[in-house]
Scaffold this motif. Structure first.
Motif, PDB file in Angstrom:
ATOM      1  N   UNK A 254     103.597  65.811  19.257  1.00  0.00           N
ATOM      2  CA  UNK A 254     104.840  66.105  18.568  1.00  0.00           C
ATOM      3  C   UNK A 254     105.848  65.003  18.845  1.00  0.00           C
ATOM      4  N   UNK A 255     107.029  65.143  18.259  1.00  0.00           N
ATOM      5  CA  UNK A 255     108.071  64.141  18.401  1.00  0.00           C
ATOM      6  C   UNK A 255     108.885  64.083  17.131  1.00  0.00           C
ATOM      7  N   UNK A 256     109.977  63.344  17.135  1.00  0.00           N
ATOM      8  CA  UNK A 256     110.816  63.256  15.938  1.00  0.00           C
ATOM      9  C   UNK A 256     110.074  62.587  14.783  1.00  0.00           C
ATOM     10  N   UNK A 257     110.573  62.788  13.578  1.00  0.00           N
ATOM     11  CA  UNK A 257     109.968  62.159  12.412  1.00  0.00           C
ATOM     12  C   UNK A 257     109.914  60.648  12.616  1.00  0.00           C
ATOM     13  N   UNK A 258     108.750  60.055  12.352  1.00  0.00           N
ATOM     14  CA  UNK A 258     108.582  58.616  12.529  1.00  0.00           C
ATOM     15  C   UNK A 258     108.103  58.207  13.896  1.00  0.00           C
ATOM     16  N   UNK A 259     107.837  59.181  14.785  1.00  0.00           N
ATOM     17  CA  UNK A 259     107.418  58.853  16.150  1.00  0.00           C
ATOM     18  C   UNK A 259     105.951  58.425  16.229  1.00  0.00           C
ATOM     19  N   UNK A 260     105.197  58.585  15.140  1.00  0.00           N
ATOM     20  CA  UNK A 260     103.813  58.115  15.122  1.00  0.00           C
ATOM     21  C   UNK A 260     102.780  59.180  15.405  1.00  0.00           C
ATOM     22  N   UNK A 261     103.125  60.453  15.185  1.00  0.00           N
ATOM     23  CA  UNK A 261     102.176  61.548  15.451  1.00  0.00           C
ATOM     24  C   UNK A 261     100.901  61.394  14.627  1.00  0.00           C
ATOM     25  N   UNK A 262     101.068  61.208  13.335  1.00  0.00           N
ATOM     26  CA  UNK A 262      99.903  61.136  12.444  1.00  0.00           C
ATOM     27  C   UNK A 262      99.058  59.907  12.756  1.00  0.00           C
ATOM     28  N   UNK A 263      99.719  58.767  12.916  1.00  0.00           N
ATOM     29  CA  UNK A 263      98.993  57.519  13.187  1.00  0.00           C
ATOM     30  C   UNK A 263      98.187  57.631  14.473  1.00  0.00           C
ATOM     31  N   UNK A 264      98.821  58.125  15.522  1.00  0.00           N
ATOM     32  CA  UNK A 264      98.135  58.243  16.809  1.00  0.00           C
ATOM     33  C   UNK A 264      96.972  59.219  16.724  1.00  0.00           C
ATOM     34  N   UNK A 265      97.171  60.349  16.053  1.00  0.00           N
ATOM     35  CA  UNK A 265      96.109  61.358  15.952  1.00  0.00           C
ATOM     36  C   UNK A 265      94.909  60.828  15.180  1.00  0.00           C
ATOM     37  N   UNK A 266      95.172  60.156  14.065  1.00  0.00           N
ATOM     38  CA  UNK A 266      94.077  59.578  13.275  1.00  0.00           C
ATOM     39  C   UNK A 266      93.356  58.505  14.076  1.00  0.00           C
ATOM     40  N   UNK A 267      94.119  57.648  14.757  1.00  0.00           N
ATOM     41  CA  UNK A 267      93.511  56.569  15.545  1.00  0.00           C
ATOM     42  C   UNK A 267      92.671  57.129  16.683  1.00  0.00           C
ATOM     43  N   UNK A 268      93.175  58.150  17.372  1.00  0.00           N
ATOM     44  CA  UNK A 268      92.400  58.787  18.443  1.00  0.00           C
ATOM     45  C   UNK A 268      91.116  59.401  17.891  1.00  0.00           C
ATOM     46  N   UNK A 269      91.247  60.083  16.766  1.00  0.00           N
ATOM     47  CA  UNK A 269      90.090  60.727  16.149  1.00  0.00           C
ATOM     48  C   UNK A 269      89.023  59.697  15.783  1.00  0.00           C
ATOM     49  N   UNK A 270      89.453  58.577  15.186  1.00  0.00           N
ATOM     50  CA  UNK A 270      88.506  57.537  14.774  1.00  0.00           C
ATOM     51  C   UNK A 270      87.886  56.837  15.975  1.00  0.00           C
ATOM     52  N   UNK A 271      88.720  56.506  16.973  1.00  0.00           N
ATOM     53  CA  UNK A 271      88.241  55.732  18.113  1.00  0.00           C
ATOM     54  C   UNK A 271      87.311  56.532  19.011  1.00  0.00           C
ATOM     55  N   UNK A 272      87.613  57.828  19.177  1.00  0.00           N
ATOM     56  CA  UNK A 272      86.886  58.643  20.144  1.00  0.00           C
ATOM     57  C   UNK A 272      85.926  59.624  19.489  1.00  0.00           C
ATOM     58  N   UNK A 273      85.910  59.659  18.168  1.00  0.00           N
ATOM     59  CA  UNK A 273      85.095  60.625  17.433  1.00  0.00           C
ATOM     60  C   UNK A 273      85.470  62.058  17.812  1.00  0.00           C
ATOM     61  N   UNK A 274      86.765  62.291  17.951  1.00  0.00           N
ATOM     62  CA  UNK A 274      87.279  63.626  18.237  1.00  0.00           C
ATOM     63  C   UNK A 274      87.768  64.263  16.945  1.00  0.00           C
ATOM     64  N   UNK A 275      87.456  65.510  16.684  1.00  0.00           N
ATOM     65  CA  UNK A 275      87.904  66.161  15.448  1.00  0.00           C
ATOM     66  C   UNK A 275      89.435  66.205  15.349  1.00  0.00           C
ATOM     67  N   UNK A 276      89.940  65.847  14.176  1.00  0.00           N
ATOM     68  CA  UNK A 276      91.357  65.977  13.872  1.00  0.00           C
ATOM     69  C   UNK A 276      91.548  67.343  13.226  1.00  0.00           C
ATOM     70  N   UNK A 277      92.224  68.263  13.914  1.00  0.00           N
ATOM     71  CA  UNK A 277      92.310  69.643  13.444  1.00  0.00           C
ATOM     72  C   UNK A 277      93.383  69.839  12.386  1.00  0.00           C
ATOM     73  N   UNK A 278      94.430  69.052  12.438  1.00  0.00           N
ATOM     74  CA  UNK A 278      95.496  69.221  11.462  1.00  0.00           C
ATOM     75  C   UNK A 278      96.628  68.265  11.739  1.00  0.00           C
ATOM     76  N   UNK A 279      97.497  68.117  10.747  1.00  0.00           N
ATOM     77  CA  UNK A 279      98.630  67.212  10.864  1.00  0.00           C
ATOM     78  C   UNK A 279      99.852  67.855  10.222  1.00  0.00           C
ATOM     79  N   UNK A 280     101.011  67.557  10.747  1.00  0.00           N
ATOM     80  CA  UNK A 280     102.294  67.930  10.154  1.00  0.00           C
ATOM     81  C   UNK A 280     102.716  69.364  10.472  1.00  0.00           C
ATOM     82  N   UNK A 281     101.837  70.360  10.201  1.00  0.00           N
ATOM     83  CA  UNK A 281     102.253  71.739  10.408  1.00  0.00           C
ATOM     84  C   UNK A 281     101.111  72.560  10.986  1.00  0.00           C
ATOM     85  N   UNK A 282     101.395  73.269  12.068  1.00  0.00           N
ATOM     86  CA  UNK A 282     100.486  74.265  12.630  1.00  0.00           C
ATOM     87  C   UNK A 282     101.297  75.543  12.812  1.00  0.00           C
ATOM     88  N   UNK A 283     100.622  76.683  12.767  1.00  0.00           N
ATOM     89  CA  UNK A 283     101.303  77.971  12.842  1.00  0.00           C
ATOM     90  C   UNK A 283     100.693  78.788  13.970  1.00  0.00           C
TER      91      UNK A 283
END
Length: 317
Positions: free
Chosen positions: A138-167
């Protein structure tokens, strides 16, 4: 506008079964056998006329008014959106406005408000599943949440469960976190153009974000949709540092972890309209006590993403 007969689409997202008159490529379709047998609560998204104002409402933002059971969004030159009873979203789309212009309102404001009305807690987070458990970013808008999550998922082959909104749903009437669930549902991430380039993603094949022309929508495989909150092991708050500093990962105190969860509520101005704030604090204090909290600061200089991925993967993997 007047309602007309339209195709019906069935989706599962944010813990709900959704009957929709609008097609969403980024939502997970329900299988035919699920439609008649699902145990998920139903919600519907329809086209129809929406009132100009709600009787007895309170204005909580320039374009948002609420009653105890309804919320009206008036999006200038685009649409009006009425969210009712935790199970219905009505779209009044203005003439000549394409769906692409209003889908972001439906997937964030619309469904987040639906969640609030159901006493769920919507959070502005992305989530990655590591071998040791799920981490939220998490973090303020523009903090790089999506970029970091996608990069981690690609680099480590870890499933990306969701982005932007979870409930988050905590069904225990005693207000404990026992049996808590975390729901996802939008199979899409939003990346800035430089982030897409650094990740080797061809921007020419991507949908451009309507509000931010230098941001792109990237479809991701449908994830598990719902996980037990007990499988979430940590939350990481992201922020930017100076270009001459190293990536730093600092453990957070319990109170800071709680504050991070509270600050992740989306949109924050909607919580007092529908949630019991004492119950909300009790639940998030309880949940924060089960999480590892980490503050991550990284510079914006070239190569810092790779540095961050290595440091974060070593810490949480």
């Amino acid at each position: 506008m007047t309602a007309t007969a339209r195709p019906i689409y069935y989706y599962k997202l944010f813990g709900l079964a959704v009957r929709s008159e609008i097609e969403f490529p980024e939502f997970t379709m329900m299988e035919a056998e699920e439609i008649s047998s699902t145990e998920r609560p139903w919600a519907e998204l329809i086209h129809s006329d929406v009132p100009l104002a709600l009787e007895g409402s309170t204005k909580i933002a320039e374009w948002v008014e609420v009653t105890t059971s309804e919320c009206l969004f008036s999006v200038e030159d685009k649409c009006r959106l009425l969210v009712s009873g935790g199970n219905r979203i009505v779209l009044d789309l203005f003439d000549g406005v394409p769906y692409e212009d209003v889908r972001p309102y439906l997937t964030t404001c619309g469904f987040a408000t639906l969640a609030f009305q159901r006493q769920y807690i919507p959070l502005h987070v992305s989530a990655v599943e590591t071998p040791k458990g799920v981490w939220l970013f998490t973090g303020p808008s523009g903090a790089g949440k999506s970029t970091l999550s996608v990069a981690l998922s690609k680099a480590m082959d870890w499933p990306l469960l969701g982005d932007d909104l979870a409930v988050m749903e905590f069904p225990d009437p005693a207000n404990t976190i026992a049996g808590g669930l975390c729901h996802f549902g939008v199979n899409k991430v939003k990346l800035w153009d430089d982030a897409a380039t650094s990740l080797g993603i061809d921007r020419s094949k991507l949908e451009r974000d309507f509000f931010r022309p230098h941001k792109y929508h990237v479809m991701i495989p449908a994830g598990r949709g719902t996980i037990a909150c007990e499988n979430i092991v940590g939350i990481m708050s992201l922020s930017w540092g100076d270009d001459d500093q190293d990536v730093t990962l600092t453990p957070m105190s319990g109170s800071a972890t709680f504050s991070t969860l509270m600050n992740g509520i989306y949109p924050p101005f909607m919580a007092p309209a529908y949630l019991d704030l004492n119950r909300l604090r009790t639940l998030l204090i309880g949940h924060s006590q089960t999480l590892k909290g980490v503050s991550a600061v990284r510079p914006k200089r070239e190569g810092s993403l790779d540095e961050a991925i290595k440091a974060i993967a070593a810490l949480i993997g």
